[in-house]
Every structure is written in structure tokens, then in C-alpha cells.
Design a protein around this motif. Structure first.
Motif, mmCIF file in Angstrom:
data_model
loop_
_atom_site.group_PDB
_atom_site.id
_atom_site.type_symbol
_atom_site.label_atom_id
_atom_site.label_comp_id
_atom_site.label_asym_id
_atom_site.label_seq_id
_atom_site.Cartn_x
_atom_site.Cartn_y
_atom_site.Cartn_z
ATOM 1 N N PRO A 152 7.050 15.219 1.235
ATOM 2 C CA PRO A 152 5.968 14.243 1.093
ATOM 3 C C PRO A 152 6.354 12.822 1.491
ATOM 4 N N LEU A 153 7.630 12.462 1.289
ATOM 5 C CA LEU A 153 8.076 11.127 1.688
ATOM 6 C C LEU A 153 8.001 10.963 3.201
ATOM 7 N N VAL A 154 8.476 11.961 3.936
ATOM 8 C CA VAL A 154 8.427 11.868 5.393
ATOM 9 C C VAL A 154 6.978 11.858 5.879
ATOM 10 N N SER A 155 6.131 12.650 5.248
ATOM 11 C CA SER A 155 4.703 12.622 5.605
ATOM 12 C C SER A 155 4.116 11.231 5.393
ATOM 13 N N GLN A 156 4.546 10.580 4.315
ATOM 14 C CA GLN A 156 4.064 9.227 4.043
ATOM 15 C C GLN A 156 4.602 8.240 5.065
ATOM 16 N N PHE A 157 5.846 8.401 5.485
ATOM 17 C CA PHE A 157 6.412 7.526 6.505
ATOM 18 C C PHE A 157 5.686 7.694 7.839
ATOM 19 N N ILE A 158 5.321 8.935 8.150
ATOM 20 C CA ILE A 158 4.560 9.188 9.375
ATOM 21 C C ILE A 158 3.195 8.515 9.297
ATOM 22 N N SER A 159 2.560 8.606 8.134
ATOM 23 C CA SER A 159 1.267 7.935 7.945
ATOM 24 C C SER A 159 1.416 6.424 8.088
ATOM 25 N N LEU A 160 2.521 5.901 7.565
ATOM 26 C CA LEU A 160 2.768 4.462 7.664
ATOM 27 C C LEU A 160 2.865 4.027 9.126
ATOM 28 N N LEU A 161 3.604 4.794 9.912
ATOM 29 C CA LEU A 161 3.749 4.429 11.319
ATOM 30 C C LEU A 161 2.395 4.434 12.018
ATOM 31 N N LYS A 162 1.585 5.437 11.727
ATOM 32 C CA LYS A 162 0.248 5.494 12.339
ATOM 33 C C LYS A 162 -0.644 4.361 11.822
ATOM 34 N N ASP A 163 -0.453 3.985 10.563
ATOM 35 C CA ASP A 163 -1.278 2.925 9.975
ATOM 36 C C ASP A 163 -1.002 1.551 10.581
ATOM 37 N N THR A 164 0.137 1.401 11.257
ATOM 38 C CA THR A 164 0.401 0.110 11.913
ATOM 39 C C THR A 164 -0.681 -0.217 12.937
ATOM 40 N N SER A 165 -1.362 0.812 13.443
ATOM 41 C CA SER A 165 -2.407 0.590 14.446
ATOM 42 C C SER A 165 -3.583 -0.207 13.879
ATOM 43 N N LEU A 166 -3.739 -0.199 12.546
ATOM 44 C CA LEU A 166 -4.833 -0.959 11.932
ATOM 45 C C LEU A 166 -4.638 -2.461 12.106
ATOM 46 N N ALA A 167 -3.398 -2.866 12.365
ATOM 47 C CA ALA A 167 -3.109 -4.293 12.532
ATOM 48 C C ALA A 167 -3.709 -4.846 13.817
ATOM 49 N N VAL A 168 -4.323 -3.984 14.619
ATOM 50 C CA VAL A 168 -5.018 -4.459 15.824
ATOM 51 C C VAL A 168 -6.121 -5.446 15.447
ATOM 52 N N PHE A 201 0.827 -1.212 0.000
ATOM 53 C CA PHE A 201 0.000 0.000 0.000
ATOM 54 C C PHE A 201 0.860 1.260 0.000
ATOM 55 N N GLU A 202 1.803 1.335 0.931
ATOM 56 C CA GLU A 202 2.641 2.528 1.026
ATOM 57 C C GLU A 202 3.609 2.612 -0.151
ATOM 58 N N GLY A 203 4.047 1.456 -0.662
ATOM 59 C CA GLY A 203 4.900 1.467 -1.848
ATOM 60 C C GLY A 203 4.197 2.101 -3.033
ATOM 61 N N ALA A 204 2.902 1.825 -3.173
ATOM 62 C CA ALA A 204 2.123 2.444 -4.251
ATOM 63 C C ALA A 204 2.055 3.956 -4.066
ATOM 64 N N MET A 205 1.849 4.393 -2.821
ATOM 65 C CA MET A 205 1.800 5.827 -2.541
ATOM 66 C C MET A 205 3.151 6.485 -2.822
ATOM 67 N N ILE A 206 4.212 5.848 -2.372
ATOM 68 C CA ILE A 206 5.557 6.402 -2.553
ATOM 69 C C ILE A 206 5.940 6.450 -4.027
ATOM 70 N N SER A 207 5.488 5.467 -4.804
ATOM 71 C CA SER A 207 5.808 5.473 -6.237
ATOM 72 C C SER A 207 5.244 6.714 -6.922
ATOM 73 N N GLU A 208 4.091 7.171 -6.470
ATOM 74 C CA GLU A 208 3.510 8.389 -7.031
ATOM 75 C C GLU A 208 4.312 9.616 -6.626
ATOM 76 N N ILE A 209 4.800 9.617 -5.384
ATOM 77 C CA ILE A 209 5.633 10.728 -4.930
ATOM 78 C C ILE A 209 6.921 10.791 -5.752
ATOM 79 N N VAL A 210 7.536 9.622 -5.962
ATOM 80 C CA VAL A 210 8.774 9.561 -6.739
ATOM 81 C C VAL A 210 8.528 9.984 -8.178
ATOM 82 N N ARG A 211 7.487 9.460 -8.771
ATOM 83 C CA ARG A 211 7.180 9.793 -10.174
ATOM 84 C C ARG A 211 6.890 11.283 -10.333
ATOM 85 N N SER A 212 6.121 11.839 -9.397
ATOM 86 C CA SER A 212 5.795 13.271 -9.461
ATOM 87 C C SER A 212 7.041 14.118 -9.264
#
Length: 216
Positions: free
Chosen positions: A148-164, A98-109
């Protein structure tokens, strides 16, 4: 509210074990998703026949699916095709995709934001396509990717909570277990979880500012 008993040594260690799991999963997922996203973003930028459009389709599908669905798929659907993943590995796979897909858009842009005139000038001076990409496009694109990459990394860390939802023993799962012991533990435990999340994410944002300043 009962802060003293909520933060007994046993409860505190239990919660911190969950925090360690959160950091571990986030770190591995950040590294893997950055590698995956960078490769996919670069390939899409190069507009390779067949491969770039195919990757673009996969990226669009992943970006438009709920992360929770991808986590469920990795944990409960993959075993049907012979791929058994525990809660931690399922979470890492889901976050990486999921995050790889998001990051690929950041890189491409970021790569697309570079003035085409610079690319044409580099090519006319004798640099090959890959040399131009490595020496001209990437260094400049990186400066624009950092925030934007760091913002995405921050979102990733918060998204780990979904694994509950798949019982990964991360911070929110452990906090839920402790707070379920006593109604008076709910606010203290959630406040502690909030402080831990904030501390790491704020530290990441400070690192990003320093890195961005050094790159510029």
C-alpha cells in the motif's frame, strides 16, 4: 499527428525539463510525507491522550478534502497569513500534508494488524513498550505496509500533475504548452507524457515487488 516536429530538440528538452521537475517534486514529497505519515501513524497507534485524537481529527480532515483544494490553499491562501510559497514549494507542502495523512493510515493499520498476543508476550518477557514497538511490531507491520505504501507513492507521483493549475513547470504543464503550438502535436505529446509516467510508476511497482519478497 506530427511526431517529427512535435519532438523537435527544443520541444523535447522542454518536456523533459518538466519531467525532471515532476520527479524532483515527487521525490521530496515522498520523503517528507513518509516521515510525517510514519510519525503521525505511530503516535495514533500508541493512543496518547489528547495528542492522538487531535492528530486523528487532522488526518480525517485532510483525507476528506480534495488535493486540488489543498494545493490552491497552499499557493493562494497562505500568503494572507504571511507565508509566501512559490509553485514548487506550495505543491510540496500540499502533497506532503495530503499524502502524509494517507500514509499515516497505512502505518496505523499496519501496526494494528499485528496480533496482540505477540505484544503481550513481548511485554511479559520484560520488553518495554517502545522496545516492543521497535523490535516486534514495526518489523512485521512493515511487511504488510510495503504494497500500500508503494501504491500511495505512485499516486503521489501522478498527483503532481494537478499542480498544472498553479503553473508549476512540471510534465503536464510543459506538455500542455508544447501541444498548444499545433493541434497536430496533441496526441504525440500526450503519448510521450503517458510513456514517461508509466515508465516511472512501473519501475516503482517492480521495486516494491522485490522489496516485499526480500522482507518476507
Amino acid at each position: 499527428m506530427d511526431f517529427a516536429n512535435a519532438f523537435s530538440s527544443d520541444n523535447l528538452l522542454f518536456i523533459l525539463d518538466g519531467f525532471y521537475m515532476t520527479l524532483k517534486v515527487a521525490f521530496i514529497s515522498i520523503v517528507l510525507s513518509f516521515i510525517l505519515g510514519s510519525v503521525v501513524g505511530a503516535v495514533r497507534y500508541m493512543k496518547l491522550p489528547v495528542l492522538s485524537p487531535a492528530l486523528g481529527l487532522i488526518v480525517e480532515v485532510l483525507r476528506n478534502l480534495p488535493l486540488l483544494l489543498i494545493i490552491f490553499f497552499a499557493r493562494f491562501a497562505l500568503p494572507d497569513i504571511g507565508i509566501q510559497l512559490g509553485p514548487m514549494n506550495a505543491t510540496i507542502v500540499a502533497l506532503t500534508l495530503f499524502e502524509g495523512a494517507m500514509i499515516s493510515e497505512i502505518v496505523r493499520s499496519g501496526l494494528n494488524s499485528i496480533d496482540k498476543g505477540q505484544i503481550e508476550a513481548a511485554r511479559s518477557s520484560g520488553l518495554g513498550y517502545l522496545q516492543t514497538l521497535w523490535h516486534i511490531v514495526l518489523p512485521q507491520g512493515l511487511r504488510r505496509m510495503v504494497p500500500p505504501l508503494v501504491s500511495q507513492f505512485i499516486s503521489l507521483l501522478k498527483d503532481t500533475s494537478l499542480a498544472v493549475v498553479i503553473s508549476l513547470p512540471e510534465l503536464m504543464n510543459q506538455s500542455k504548452i508544447v501541444s498548444a503550438q499545433n493541434q497536430n502535436y496533441v496526441i504525440p505529446v500526450l503519448l510521450l507524457a503517458a510513456v514517461l509516467y508509466f515508465a516511472v510508476n512501473y519501475a516503482l511497482s517492480l521495486v516494491a515487488r522485490r522489496l516485499e519478497a526480500r522482507i518476507v
